[in-house]
Design an enzyme around this catalytic site. Structure first.
Site, PDB file in Angstrom:
ATOM      1  N   GLY A 154       0.889  -0.912  -0.046  1.00 13.56           N
ATOM      2  CA  GLY A 154      -0.040  -0.171  -0.112  1.00 13.56           C
ATOM      3  C   GLY A 154       0.857   1.164  -0.009  1.00 13.56           C
ATOM      4  CB  ILE A 156       3.527   2.359   4.615  1.00 12.55           C
ATOM      5  CG1 ILE A 156       2.649   3.599   5.335  1.00 12.55           C
ATOM      6  CG2 ILE A 156       4.929   1.974   5.231  1.00 12.55           C
ATOM      7  CD1 ILE A 156       2.539   3.249   6.724  1.00 12.55           C
ATOM      8  CB  THR A 235       7.003  -0.306  11.100  1.00 10.93           C
ATOM      9  OG1 THR A 235       6.716  -0.721   9.680  1.00 10.93           O
ATOM     10  CG2 THR A 235       8.360  -0.330  11.494  1.00 10.93           C
ATOM     11  CD  GLU A 266       1.274  -1.344  20.649  1.00 14.15           C
ATOM     12  OE1 GLU A 266       0.718  -0.283  20.709  1.00 14.15           O
ATOM     13  OE2 GLU A 266       1.546  -1.796  19.442  1.00 14.15           O
ATOM     14  CG  HIS A 285       2.408   1.740  18.316  1.00 14.22           C
ATOM     15  ND1 HIS A 285       1.145   1.083  18.233  1.00 14.22           N
ATOM     16  CD2 HIS A 285       2.366   2.367  16.900  1.00 14.22           C
ATOM     17  CE1 HIS A 285       0.397   1.231  17.153  1.00 14.22           C
ATOM     18  NE2 HIS A 285       1.090   2.278  16.401  1.00 14.22           N
TER      19      HIS A 285
END
Length: 322
Positions: A154, A156, A235, A266, A285
């Protein structure tokens, strides 16, 4: 006066800058204590108290959305990913969900290349060795000698590919949707199956959305296809990876290393074995870190909120420039 629940962790520290803007549009704020995100139970404490939300990765489940009616009109996500919001429930119940597409393409893709370079050139480990008194010549290699596999081509993923191509890397791609032929040709990408990509790549960068087809995409079975010298980089979203399976693969040296900016839970639990692994690079993050990108997202998130509440904002540009 409409009330807004503001729980976006990146916006809360600078909220005083925006209080005059919210006041100008007649909005009152509720700002709960947030560490990383609000879970379902925490959101339910505020159910029925607000008309709009500016959120991070808060768990807006169907139950939460239902309990927030009839007041809730819009959930304005700070950033791009909206996998923590039950969009089907929101649509069914007439609640708008808005975000900022393509918000962090540049900083996240830069982070991916940073991790690739760190492993290829052994930079963190050489630094540790010299500082500990060891004058070591650790083996590194040129990126032109390595193959990168990009899972999720996509915005990124494409940005990662453009950067890697500039370093001379061989590039493999995988996606569940067709990728424009001109991009593939211009960037020398070989689109292939996931298993083939994993078997041939020295670095595997996960850049896919989190959805039912990508949950635990990297698991014991797919990890078994990776080279023992390969490095996994995530990521994107933590649940793309079955974390216990990854930990076992790292402990058993079935892959060489990992760079992780996102996790299934997280913040990463203190007892996670990942925290003790020398061949793993970790971040909180934070691959979206970019003052310019954050500023754009702050304002677009406010714009999305105002749109969802039906509040005219022709003068918002003036606030942005002031």
């Amino acid at each position: 006066m409409p009330i807004v629940l503001l729980s976006a962790p990146y916006m809360i520290p600078v909220v005083d800058r925006f209080r005059p803007v919210f006041a100008h549009y007649g909005l009152e704020l509720i700002i709960p204590p947030v560490r990383e995100r609000l879970e379902e139970a925490e959101l339910l404490e505020y159910a029925g108290q607000f008309d709009g939300a500016i959120c991070g990765d808060d768990r807006f489940t169907a139950r939460v959305i239902e309990r927030c009616l009839p007041r809730l009109k819009v959930i304005s996500k700070w950033g791009t990913g909206i996998d923590s919001i039950d969009r089907q429930a929101a649509q069914r119940l007439g609640v708008q969900v808005r975000n900022t597409p393509n918000a962090f393409t540049l900083p996240v893709s830069d982070s991916v290349m940073g991790y690739i370079l760190a492993f290829a050139r052994q930079i963190p480990w050489m630094d540790r060795a010299v500082k500990s008194g060891v004058w070591a010549k650790l083996p590194g290699y040129s990126l032109s000698e390595r193959t990168l596999g990009v899972v999720g081509v996509g915005n990124i993923g494409k940005a990662v590919i453009r950067r890697a191509r500039a370093f001379g890397m061989k590039i493999l791609g995988n996606d569940i949707v067709p990728i424009a032929p001109d991009f593939i040709l211009e960037n020398g990408v070989e689109m292939t199956s996931l298993h083939d990509l994993l078997e041939r790549s020295d670095f595997v960068s996960l850049n896919a959305d989190l959805n039912p087809t990508s949950y635990h995409l990297i698991n014991a079975e797919t990890l078994a296809h990776m080279k023992p010298t390969a490095v996994l980089i995530n990521t994107a979203r933590g649940p793309l990876v079955d974390e216990p399976a990854l930990i076992r693969a790292l402990e058993e040296k079935r892959i060489a290393g990992a760079a992780l900016d996102v996790f299934e839970i997280e913040p990463l639990p203190e007892d996670s074995p990942l925290r003790r692994m020398e061949n793993v690079l970790l971040a909180a993050h934070n691959s979206n870190s970019s003052p310019a990108a954050w500023e754009r997202v702050h304002w677009n998130t406010i714009r999305n909120l105002l749109d969802g509440l039906g509040i005219p904002h022709e003068d918002l540009a003036q606030w942005m420039q002031s």
